[in-house]
Design an enzyme around this catalytic site. Structure first.
Site, PDB file in Angstrom:
ATOM      1  CG  HIS A   1      -4.002   0.276   4.482  1.00  0.00           C
ATOM      2  ND1 HIS A   1      -3.577  -0.390   3.480  1.00  0.00           N
ATOM      3  CD2 HIS A   1      -5.292   0.945   3.535  1.00  0.00           C
ATOM      4  CE1 HIS A   1      -4.093  -0.244   2.264  1.00  0.00           C
ATOM      5  NE2 HIS A   1      -5.121   0.713   2.220  1.00  0.00           N
TER       6      HIS A   1
ATOM      7  CB  CYS B   1      -1.168  -0.056   1.122  1.00  0.00           C
ATOM      8  SG  CYS B   1      -0.133  -0.032   2.970  1.00  0.00           S
TER       9      CYS B   1
ATOM     10  CG  ASN C   1      -8.260   2.366   1.073  1.00  0.00           C
ATOM     11  OD1 ASN C   1      -7.147   1.504   0.931  1.00  0.00           O
ATOM     12  ND2 ASN C   1      -8.947   1.779   2.132  1.00  0.00           N
TER      13      ASN C   1
END
Length: 685
Positions: A277, A139, A295
């Site tokens: 994350h 990520c 996101n």
């Protein structure tokens, strides 16, 4: 030109490129220079019409003539996983890769999972943005790539079937090449792709280059953070801020200069956002104090958070800022950090960097310390940078983390010098980047102003604490100074292994160790230090280093003079129990010892008992046996040799026989006898 002839010329050009690469590599990395080989390649290139090849030759010929340690270090640290990543930017186009890309195309992995390697096409089924593949833990890369694309900071170019991207690691820009038609991994079980999703095939190639550098082309990755990965992609200076420690106005100040922002969560459960994350900050409304967050999973629309909500849901703010938006000057210095610097937990044993402002004005600077990548990734290994105090041993500041980089802001007064220490939990290569707005701000390695002596506690000297009769058996140093004035010194004792330690300082005539110049019989964990100890001019001192438990461990004793007017000091081991004399003997006696000497010699005697409390009358007499001339005589009405040893220091003896009589209420008295020449001792026991 016939097609076959054209192919032949291209093959010859490829060969010349590789020959030139080898000459370059040998010069910088192997320190080998063959002028005849170089002249031969120059002749070939002069006959070529390849402008990039000619330009590379000119660059190399100029660069080698002015190369220095930094240049060679950058090339010597180009090796990773057995491959070469030269310190080249996109301004110097090369036509051939430095590694075997066909061979690299076959080593792609996804942990131990079975995969198929296939050719892939851009994914036009997703939105027009870069989306993370949830099977791959990257990520942070997706956030970094999204921001870097938005800021137009990806530096890349293609030649034929080779895609070249400039990444920033190991202290330099570095060329990483992959095939444009590279293989990509798919799961053998269900055929699912393991790459990111993007309309742009180059994003997938950058991801492949990323995993080549970070994980040897293994897509099963432990993860990183956006600040680190954005630096890798762009070279913009990374900072990681705890949102609980910063204000909204401080973040706004960061954003005044070109900056890319991202957010990270921690492992705390019960929040709305995904734990552990990273998220992209796509925009900030400074008036309303609102952040628009994206996101990288791509399944959610951008979400708007107020500042208050943001600090509840997120833990970390990742900031990467353009160094040239704040500073005009950049200086680099490379170094190696070996294991030996970690023998003791104190900055006095760390390498030092000197930052100097030679200008007549105040200079604001930024120091960025970067740890190099290694084949075996250093996980959970802290990197620390700190400033040395003007006096004492407590660092002015010391910041550390396991991200692989550290930052320090410096405000230097005119003609001011600051000393910086640095630490890594593991051995590694490092690069310092000093950013400033003046060519008169410099950086160099330097030595500290401390004096260090090393010794150890062992079974012969680690059993006696303060207040015992054999305390003198602890390691002792003698301190001498050539100063003509009283001085104030800082001292530090550090054990290599965890232990409780203490040192005391005595004037050199206090052989019984009863009058420490400062009173502190507390034992401190591993480090015992004392600041501003006054030492009188013309005096010598004993420093006794003791340990509270019977532990075997090396230790160091450090002296520092914080005064501008420097004096010279000498710190040397000293056998206090024998008066520092060469010949030593230990005898047990009841009342009498006979001493026979054949040369003029100096005698030192130290009496003690190892029994329990023996407080009583002590009578001592030393006389020549034949003439009965008394050389020393003393009576103590109450004296406890079990706590306080009794010294008879520095008696000059001529060739003869002598008798030492001892009258005391103990069954046995232990005598330490030191002489400058050999002597014969006989006890009545």
């Amino acid at each position: 030109m016939p097609r076959g002839a054209q192919a032949m010329l291209e093959k010859q050009a490829d060969s010349v490129w590789n020959q030139l690469y080898e000459i370059c590599w040998n010069f910088y990395v192997k320190n080998v220079w063959d002028i005849n080989t170089f002249k031969a390649i120059v002749d070939k290139i002069e006959k070529s019409d390849d402008k990039q090849l000619i330009r590379f030759l000119i660059w190399f010929n100029d660069a080698r003539k002015r190369s220095n340690f930094n240049d060679k270090f950058q090339w010597m640290t180009s090796f990773l996983y057995g491959r070469r990543y030269p310190p080249l930017g996109d301004d110097l186009v090369v036509k051939e890769p430095w590694n075997d890309l066909q061979q690299l195309d076959s080593i792609i992995k996804y942990g131990n999972e079975p995969i198929d390697l296939v050719k892939m096409q851009p994914d036009f089924t997703t939105e027009e943005r870069i989306v993370q593949n949830r099977r791959v833990n990257n990520c942070s890369l997706i956030c970094s790539l999204t921001n870097a694309r938005e800021e137009n900071q990806i530096k890349s170019y293609s030649v034929h079937n080779v895609f070249n991207v400039i990444l920033h690691f190991n202290g330099s820009n570095r060329l990483v090449s992959v095939l444009r038609d590279s293989n990509f991994p798919k799961c053998s079980k269900d055929g699912a792709a393991l790459t990111l999703f993007s309309h742009n095939i180059e994003d997938m190639l950058i991801e492949l280059a990323y995993f080549e550098i970070k994980n040897n082309r293994n897509y099963a990755y432990g993860g990183s953070n956006t600040a680190t990965d954005t630096y890798l992609l762009t070279g913009w200076i990374p900072e990681i801020l705890n949102l609980g420690d910063v204000s909204f106005s401080e973040i706004r100040k960061c954003y005044q200069f070109n900056a890319m922002l991202a957010l990270g969560t921690d492992s705390v459960k019960g929040k709305e956002v995904t734990e552990n994350h990273d998220f992209v900050v796509t925009s900030v409304n400074w008036k309303k104090e609102q952040f628009t967050i994206l996101n990288p999973h791509g399944t959610e629309n951008p979400t708007v958070y107020t500042w208050d909500d943001l600090i509840k849901e997120f833990k970390w703010l990742y900031v990467n800022w353009d160094p040239y938006s704040k500073y005009t000057q950049r200086v680099k210095l490379h170094d190696r950090y070996p294991d030996k610097f970690n023998a003791y937990p104190t900055w006095t044993q760390k390498p030092l960097m000197c930052i100097e402002n030679k200008s007549n004005s105040i200079q604001n600077c930024h120091l960025y310390l970067e740890r190099h990548l290694l084949d075996d990734s250093i996980l959970e290994s802290n990197l620390t940078i700190g400033e040395i105090p003007r006096s004492g041993f407590t660092a002015v500041s010391a910041e550390g983390n396991n991200s692989g980089f550290c930052n320090m802001q410096l405000r230097l007064n005119p003609h001011e010098t600051r000393l910086i220490f640095y630490h890594s939990d593991k051995k590694c290569n490092l690069t310092f980047h000093l950013l400033s707005n003046s060519g008169l701000v410099s950086m160099s390695k330097c030595k500290s102003d401390i004096l260090t002596a090393e010794s150890s506690w062992n079974i012969t000297n680690n059993q006696w604490t303060i207040g015992t009769s054999e305390y003198f058996k602890s390691p002792v140093f003698k301190l001498k100074s050539d100063g003509f004035d009283d001085t104030y010194l800082d001292f530090e004792l550090v054990s290599q292994l965890p232990a409780k330690v203490n040192f005391q300082i005595f004037e050199s005539d206090d052989y019984a160790l009863q009058r420490p110049i400062f009173k502190n019989d507390t034992y401190s964990p591993q480090i015992f230090s004392k600041h501003g100890v006054r030492l009188l001019k013309g005096r010598e001192y004993f420093i006794v280093c003791s340990i509270a438990h019977h532990i075997t461990s090396p230790f160091i004793f450090t002296l520092r003079n914080p005064e501008t007017k420097q004096s010279k000091f000498e710190l040397s081991p000293y056998s206090l129990g024998f008066g520092g004399l060469r010949y030593n003997e230990v005898l047990r006696c009841k009342t009498r010892i006979t001493i026979s000497v054949s040369n003029f010699t100096r005698l030192f005697v130290l009496l003690f008992t190892s029994a329990s409390k023996t407080n009583g009358r002590l009578t001592l007499r030393l006389y020549e046996k034949e003439t009965e001339e008394i050389l020393f005589e003393q009576i103590e009405t109450r004296y406890d040799l079990s706590v306080k040893p009794f010294p008879i220091p520095n008696i000059e003896l001529k060739p003869a026989s002598y008798v030492l009589e001892i009258f005391y209420n103990a069954d046995v008295v232990i005598c330490n006898l030191g002489t400058s020449h050999r002597a014969i001792f006989e006890s009545d026991l």
